[in-house]
Design a protein around this motif. Structure first.
Motif, PDB file in Angstrom:
ATOM      1  N   PRO A  31     -12.017  28.079 -98.384  1.00 31.86           N
ATOM      2  CA  PRO A  31     -11.230  29.217 -97.884  1.00 31.86           C
ATOM      3  C   PRO A  31     -10.331  29.864 -98.946  1.00 31.86           C
ATOM      4  N   HIS A  32      -9.955  29.128 -99.964  1.00 31.87           N
ATOM      5  CA  HIS A  32      -9.065  29.731-100.977  1.00 31.87           C
ATOM      6  C   HIS A  32      -9.762  29.934-102.309  1.00 31.87           C
ATOM      7  N   LYS A  33     -11.077  30.123-102.253  1.00 31.55           N
ATOM      8  CA  LYS A  33     -11.799  30.437-103.489  1.00 31.55           C
ATOM      9  C   LYS A  33     -11.159  31.672-104.128  1.00 31.55           C
ATOM     10  N   CYS A  34     -11.205  31.736-105.429  1.00 32.13           N
ATOM     11  CA  CYS A  34     -10.567  32.832-106.171  1.00 32.13           C
ATOM     12  C   CYS A  34     -10.847  34.197-105.530  1.00 32.13           C
ATOM     13  N   ALA A  35      -9.771  34.893-105.170  1.00 35.50           N
ATOM     14  CA  ALA A  35      -9.918  36.213-104.551  1.00 35.50           C
ATOM     15  C   ALA A  35     -10.349  37.250-105.578  1.00 35.50           C
TER      16      ALA A  35
ATOM     17  N   MET B 265      -4.154  21.725-107.107  1.00 37.19           N
ATOM     18  CA  MET B 265      -3.355  20.726-106.385  1.00 37.19           C
ATOM     19  C   MET B 265      -3.047  21.157-104.954  1.00 37.19           C
ATOM     20  N   ARG B 266      -2.838  20.176-104.098  1.00 35.14           N
ATOM     21  CA  ARG B 266      -2.357  20.405-102.734  1.00 35.14           C
ATOM     22  C   ARG B 266      -1.409  19.260-102.390  1.00 35.14           C
ATOM     23  N   ARG B 267      -0.474  19.482-101.457  1.00 37.37           N
ATOM     24  CA  ARG B 267       0.368  18.387-100.953  1.00 37.37           C
ATOM     25  C   ARG B 267      -0.229  17.918 -99.613  1.00 37.37           C
TER      26      ARG B 267
ATOM     27  N   ILE C 163     -17.171  24.522-110.342  1.00 36.47           N
ATOM     28  CA  ILE C 163     -16.121  25.129-109.519  1.00 36.47           C
ATOM     29  C   ILE C 163     -15.071  25.885-110.350  1.00 36.47           C
ATOM     30  N   PRO C 164     -15.472  26.735-111.304  1.00 38.57           N
ATOM     31  CA  PRO C 164     -14.431  27.424-112.093  1.00 38.57           C
ATOM     32  C   PRO C 164     -13.550  28.316-111.223  1.00 38.57           C
ATOM     33  N   PHE C 165     -14.098  28.823-110.105  1.00 39.02           N
ATOM     34  CA  PHE C 165     -13.312  29.692-109.226  1.00 39.02           C
ATOM     35  C   PHE C 165     -12.845  28.949-107.965  1.00 39.02           C
ATOM     36  N   GLY C 166     -12.880  27.610-107.989  1.00 40.04           N
ATOM     37  CA  GLY C 166     -12.515  26.851-106.794  1.00 40.04           C
ATOM     38  C   GLY C 166     -13.629  27.007-105.769  1.00 40.04           C
ATOM     39  N   GLY C 167     -13.273  27.011-104.492  1.00 41.96           N
ATOM     40  CA  GLY C 167     -14.288  27.141-103.444  1.00 41.96           C
ATOM     41  C   GLY C 167     -13.611  27.064-102.096  1.00 41.96           C
TER      42      GLY C 167
ATOM     43  N   ILE D 244      -4.949  40.994 -97.314  1.00 35.74           N
ATOM     44  CA  ILE D 244      -4.718  42.311 -97.937  1.00 35.74           C
ATOM     45  C   ILE D 244      -4.964  42.216 -99.453  1.00 35.74           C
ATOM     46  N   GLN D 245      -4.565  41.092-100.031  1.00 37.43           N
ATOM     47  CA  GLN D 245      -4.790  40.893-101.476  1.00 37.43           C
ATOM     48  C   GLN D 245      -6.301  40.862-101.779  1.00 37.43           C
ATOM     49  N   VAL D 246      -7.054  40.155-100.929  1.00 33.00           N
ATOM     50  CA  VAL D 246      -8.511  40.091-101.122  1.00 33.00           C
ATOM     51  C   VAL D 246      -9.109  41.492-100.980  1.00 33.00           C
TER      52      VAL D 246
ATOM     53  N   SER E  54      -1.554  21.158 -97.999  1.00 32.94           N
ATOM     54  CA  SER E  54      -0.790  22.391 -98.125  1.00 32.94           C
ATOM     55  C   SER E  54      -0.692  22.835 -99.578  1.00 32.94           C
ATOM     56  N   ARG E  55      -1.094  24.088 -99.820  1.00 33.92           N
ATOM     57  CA  ARG E  55      -0.874  24.639-101.156  1.00 33.92           C
ATOM     58  C   ARG E  55       0.583  25.048-101.269  1.00 33.92           C
ATOM     59  N   ALA E  56       1.117  25.568-100.144  1.00 35.26           N
ATOM     60  CA  ALA E  56       2.487  26.068-100.160  1.00 35.26           C
ATOM     61  C   ALA E  56       3.448  24.991-100.669  1.00 35.26           C
TER      62      ALA E  56
ATOM     63  N   PHE F  28      -0.244  37.075-111.929  1.00 39.92           N
ATOM     64  CA  PHE F  28      -0.207  35.679-112.369  1.00 39.92           C
ATOM     65  C   PHE F  28      -1.569  35.006-112.204  1.00 39.92           C
ATOM     66  N   ALA F  29      -2.252  35.324-111.094  1.00 37.76           N
ATOM     67  CA  ALA F  29      -3.550  34.668-110.860  1.00 37.76           C
ATOM     68  C   ALA F  29      -4.603  35.178-111.828  1.00 37.76           C
ATOM     69  N   GLY F  30      -4.497  36.470-112.202  1.00 39.26           N
ATOM     70  CA  GLY F  30      -5.609  37.091-112.914  1.00 39.26           C
ATOM     71  C   GLY F  30      -5.448  37.281-114.398  1.00 39.26           C
ATOM     72  N   HIS F  31      -4.212  37.264-114.912  1.00 43.66           N
ATOM     73  CA  HIS F  31      -4.024  37.700-116.292  1.00 43.66           C
ATOM     74  C   HIS F  31      -4.499  36.668-117.327  1.00 43.66           C
ATOM     75  N   HIS F  32      -3.839  35.507-117.380  1.00 43.97           N
ATOM     76  CA  HIS F  32      -4.212  34.547-118.433  1.00 43.97           C
ATOM     77  C   HIS F  32      -5.563  33.898-118.187  1.00 43.97           C
ATOM     78  N   THR F  33      -5.961  33.812-116.904  1.00 43.19           N
ATOM     79  CA  THR F  33      -7.309  33.296-116.622  1.00 43.19           C
ATOM     80  C   THR F  33      -8.336  34.221-117.282  1.00 43.19           C
ATOM     81  N   SER F  34      -8.109  35.537-117.192  1.00 41.35           N
ATOM     82  CA  SER F  34      -9.069  36.494-117.758  1.00 41.35           C
ATOM     83  C   SER F  34      -8.973  36.559-119.276  1.00 41.35           C
TER      84      SER F  34
HETATM   85  C1  HEM Z   1     -12.073  33.947-115.231  1.00 43.80           C
HETATM   86  C2  HEM Z   1     -11.101  34.316-114.448  1.00 43.80           C
HETATM   87  C3  HEM Z   1     -10.586  33.535-113.264  1.00 43.80           C
HETATM   88  C4  HEM Z   1     -10.739  32.222-112.914  1.00 43.80           C
HETATM   89  C5  HEM Z   1     -11.529  31.154-113.640  1.00 43.80           C
HETATM   90  C6  HEM Z   1     -10.017  32.030-111.671  1.00 43.80           C
HETATM   91  C7  HEM Z   1      -9.952  30.815-110.983  1.00 43.80           C
HETATM   92  C8  HEM Z   1      -9.327  30.644-109.765  1.00 43.80           C
HETATM   93  C9  HEM Z   1      -9.284  29.405-109.026  1.00 43.80           C
HETATM   94  C10 HEM Z   1      -9.881  28.077-109.481  1.00 43.80           C
HETATM   95  C11 HEM Z   1      -8.601  29.628-107.874  1.00 43.80           C
HETATM   96  C12 HEM Z   1      -8.341  28.624-106.742  1.00 43.80           C
HETATM   97  C13 HEM Z   1      -6.999  27.945-106.907  1.00 43.80           C
HETATM   98  C14 HEM Z   1      -6.800  26.825-105.883  1.00 43.80           C
HETATM   99  O1  HEM Z   1      -7.697  26.528-105.093  1.00 43.80           O
HETATM  100  O2  HEM Z   1      -5.691  26.252-105.901  1.00 43.80           O
HETATM  101  C15 HEM Z   1      -8.180  31.002-107.885  1.00 43.80           C
HETATM  102  C16 HEM Z   1      -7.451  31.608-106.890  1.00 43.80           C
HETATM  103  C17 HEM Z   1      -7.072  32.932-106.912  1.00 43.80           C
HETATM  104  N1  HEM Z   1      -7.394  33.871-107.867  1.00 43.80           N
HETATM  105 FE1  HEM Z   1      -8.508  33.562-109.536  1.00 43.80          FE
HETATM  106  N2  HEM Z   1      -9.442  33.204-111.300  1.00 43.80           N
HETATM  107  C18 HEM Z   1      -9.774  34.162-112.232  1.00 43.80           C
HETATM  108  C19 HEM Z   1      -9.410  35.482-112.240  1.00 43.80           C
HETATM  109  C20 HEM Z   1      -8.720  36.102-111.241  1.00 43.80           C
HETATM  110  C21 HEM Z   1      -8.373  37.502-111.223  1.00 43.80           C
HETATM  111  C22 HEM Z   1      -8.758  38.500-112.306  1.00 43.80           C
HETATM  112  C23 HEM Z   1      -7.631  37.723-110.106  1.00 43.80           C
HETATM  113  C24 HEM Z   1      -6.996  38.977-109.621  1.00 43.80           C
HETATM  114  C25 HEM Z   1      -7.086  40.134-110.171  1.00 43.80           C
HETATM  115  C26 HEM Z   1      -7.538  36.458-109.395  1.00 43.80           C
HETATM  116  C27 HEM Z   1      -6.895  36.271-108.195  1.00 43.80           C
HETATM  117  C28 HEM Z   1      -6.834  35.069-107.515  1.00 43.80           C
HETATM  118  C29 HEM Z   1      -6.091  34.897-106.275  1.00 43.80           C
HETATM  119  C30 HEM Z   1      -5.303  35.979-105.556  1.00 43.80           C
HETATM  120  C31 HEM Z   1      -6.259  33.561-105.888  1.00 43.80           C
HETATM  121  C32 HEM Z   1      -5.670  32.876-104.652  1.00 43.80           C
HETATM  122  C33 HEM Z   1      -6.647  32.973-103.484  1.00 43.80           C
HETATM  123  C34 HEM Z   1      -6.058  32.369-102.215  1.00 43.80           C
HETATM  124  O3  HEM Z   1      -4.997  31.813-102.270  1.00 43.80           O
HETATM  125  O4  HEM Z   1      -6.679  32.454-101.144  1.00 43.80           O
HETATM  126  N3  HEM Z   1      -8.206  35.499-110.116  1.00 43.80           N
HETATM  127  N4  HEM Z   1      -8.635  31.607-109.056  1.00 43.80           N
END
Ligand code: HEM
Length: 451
Positions: free
Chosen positions: A393-397, A330-332, A387-391, A108-110, A77-79, A260-266
């Motif tokens: 079902p919850h790969k980065c939206a 992380m997940r529980r 895996i910078p964006f994970g992978g 809807i977010q995706v 669980s991520r929750a 929160f997901a997109g700002h500091h990552t970008s």
């Molecule tokens: C270089 C930039 C980014 C990286 C490296 C990144 C990386 C990731 C990773 C690793 C996850 C998976 C987290 C997990 O499995 O616990 C994730 C999830 C997510 N990211 Fe990103 N992210 C980036 C930018 C963004 C941006 C710009 C947005 C939105 C505008 C975004 C929205 C999301 C959302 C909504 C999720 C959750 C997806 C879900 O729960 O199904 N990310 N991101």
């Protein structure tokens, strides 16, 4: 007899050096990315460490990471792992929503981040970058981390909430967002409801932000014919299975969660890309030649034209390999797991480290070296190692949005300006003091207009 012995399963090997009361907390706090690499070096594919009582099993290597990322929500669980976000995103939003509602909110977010709005976002980002660069002289020096934090806040406000909000309310939004961010510090993962001034400020900011966003929603409902092409429009039009729309509270929560997901990552990735461009002149020359060939005749930067920039893409991919912003996922565990004969018990946390995985020499030879010519992930193992964006079902939206934004920024900057390091090359290092990796401060670069 222990549960593991009763089932005939082993328990995960434990990491040495545990201290009474705090477990491995101290070693983790010094440099958690390195700590996790040491855990893998000592114990292998599974390594159990103790975070002040919370037993955590690090899963390393492509096979274990695939199992983690594909892990059914029923068992992982991520929750439960991210409850600290509830007062920030809001009650009933994402990790606090019942499973079916959470699924719809994430869909809807995706939708808002991938399909219909992407062309608009590309135009907005190009404009924001142009406005920013218009303030530069022929040469100068800036802290590029600070600059990219501002720029990506502006692009995010603009793409999420529209031009009106971006130009009228960004300053107030910045203050509120700052208070919300402070509400997610380490102590919030222990108890996010403690009586603390930071949490009071967080709750106040959350209420005010909802007032602001409700104001825009009401205005838009009164002008129902107008099209906006931003994320708010998609959030407002999305529906649950019974046809009902998201509430203002849920829409506000999705806006915050997306920020929160997109700002500091970008911003961190953009700053690291600028540093590596200044530090890797050979690869930079190739990227520049590619951009000059494509955009030299003044062709506009659009979503379509940014699709074919393989050298720039490979460069950014290498930046994300060495400096993945989300180091620890992380997940529980909510139901016992038998992973290849080892029992991972319910109640424990499981984790993977993108940082460690990207430095596995089996998949990335000479891993500390920046090499934009590395082979693409062409095997299944390599795919789950990078895996910078994970992978799963919850790969980065937001991965398509993030890459488009990074390409757009550097396709606009690099043909116009050269970048130079101000400080010694080795002094630019990963800062792991917060949960999102970024370059260390100050992140000073000098720029000079190309002749
Ligand atoms: C270089 C930039 C980014 C990286 C490296 C990144 C990386 C990731 C990773 C690793 C996850 C998976 C987290 C997990 O499995 O616990 C994730 C999830 C997510 N990211 Fe990103 N992210 C980036 C930018 C963004 C941006 C710009 C947005 C939105 C505008 C975004 C929205 C999301 C959302 C909504 C999720 C959750 C997806 C879900 O729960 O199904 N990310 N991101």
């Amino acid at each position: 007899m222990s549960e593991a012995a009763a089932t005939g399963l082993k328990l995960p090997p434990k990491v040495s050096g545990e201290k009474p009361g705090v477990g491995h907390m101290e070693a983790f706090s010094v440099n958690f990315a390195r700590f996790l690499m040491d855990c893998e070096a000592e114990c292998g594919e599974l390594a159990e460490y103790n975070m002040a009582g919370q037993q955590t099993v690090l899963m390393s290597g492509p096979e274990a990471q695939e199992a983690f990322l594909k892990g059914l929500d029923k068992k992982l669980s991520r929750a439960a792992a991210y409850q600290a976000t509830v007062p920030v995103f809001g009650e009933g939003v994402i990790f606090d929503a019942p499973p079916e509602r959470m699924k719809t909110q994430l869909k809807i977010q995706v939708d808002a981040l991938r399909y219909q709005n992407m062309k608009n976002y590309a135009a907005i980002i190009a404009k924001e970058v142009d406005d920013w660069v218009a303030q530069w002289g022929d040469e100068g020096e800036m802290d590029f981390l600070d600059e990219f934090i501002q720029l990506t806040l502006h692009t995010a406000c603009h793409c999420l909430l529209g031009a009106d909000f971006r130009y009228k309310m960004t300053d107030e939004f910045k203050r509120l967002y700052h208070d919300l961010e402070k509400g997610l510090q380490a102590i919030a993962f222990v108890d996010p409801y403690l009586q603390q001034p930071v949490f009071e400020a967080r709750d106040k900011a959350r209420r005010r932000l909802q007032e602001l966003i409700s104001g825009i929603i009401a205005e838009r409902r009164a002008n129902a014919d107008k099209a906006y092409g931003d994320a708010l429009e998609t959030f407002m039009s999305g529906t649950y299975a019974d046809g009902s729309h998201l509430t203002d509270n849920e829409i506000t929560g999705l806006v915050i969660a997306t920020m929160f997901a997109g700002h500091h990552t970008s911003s961190g990735t953009a700053a690291w890309t600028a540093v590596e461009l200044a530090r890797q002149p050979e690869y930079t020359a190739e990227v520049l030649a590619e951009l000059q060939a494509l955009f030299g005749d003044g062709q506009e930067l659009t979503f379509e034209s940014l699709r074919e920039v393989p050298k720039l893409e490979a460069f950014i991919e290498e930046v994300l390999r060495l400096h993945p912003p989300l180091v620890l996922l992380m997940r529980r565990v909510i139901e016992d797991i038998d992973y290849k004969g080892t029992l991972i018990e319910a109640g424990k946390t499981v984790a993977i480290s993108t940082y460690g995985s990207h430095r596995n020499p089996v998949y990335f030879p000479d891993p500390e070296r920046f090499d934009a010519h590395r082979e693409k992930a062409d095997t299944k193992e390599k795919m789950w190692a990078y895996i910078p964006f994970g992978g799963g079902p919850h790969k980065c939206a937001g991965n398509a949005f993030a890459l488009m934004q990074l390409k757009s920024i550097f396709a606009a900057l690099l043909p116009k300006y050269e970048f130079f390091l101000v400080d010694a090359p080795d002094s630019y290092v990963d800062d792991l003091s917060a949960m999102v990796l970024k370059p260390s401060s100050p992140c000073r670069l000098r720029y000079r207009r190309r002749r």
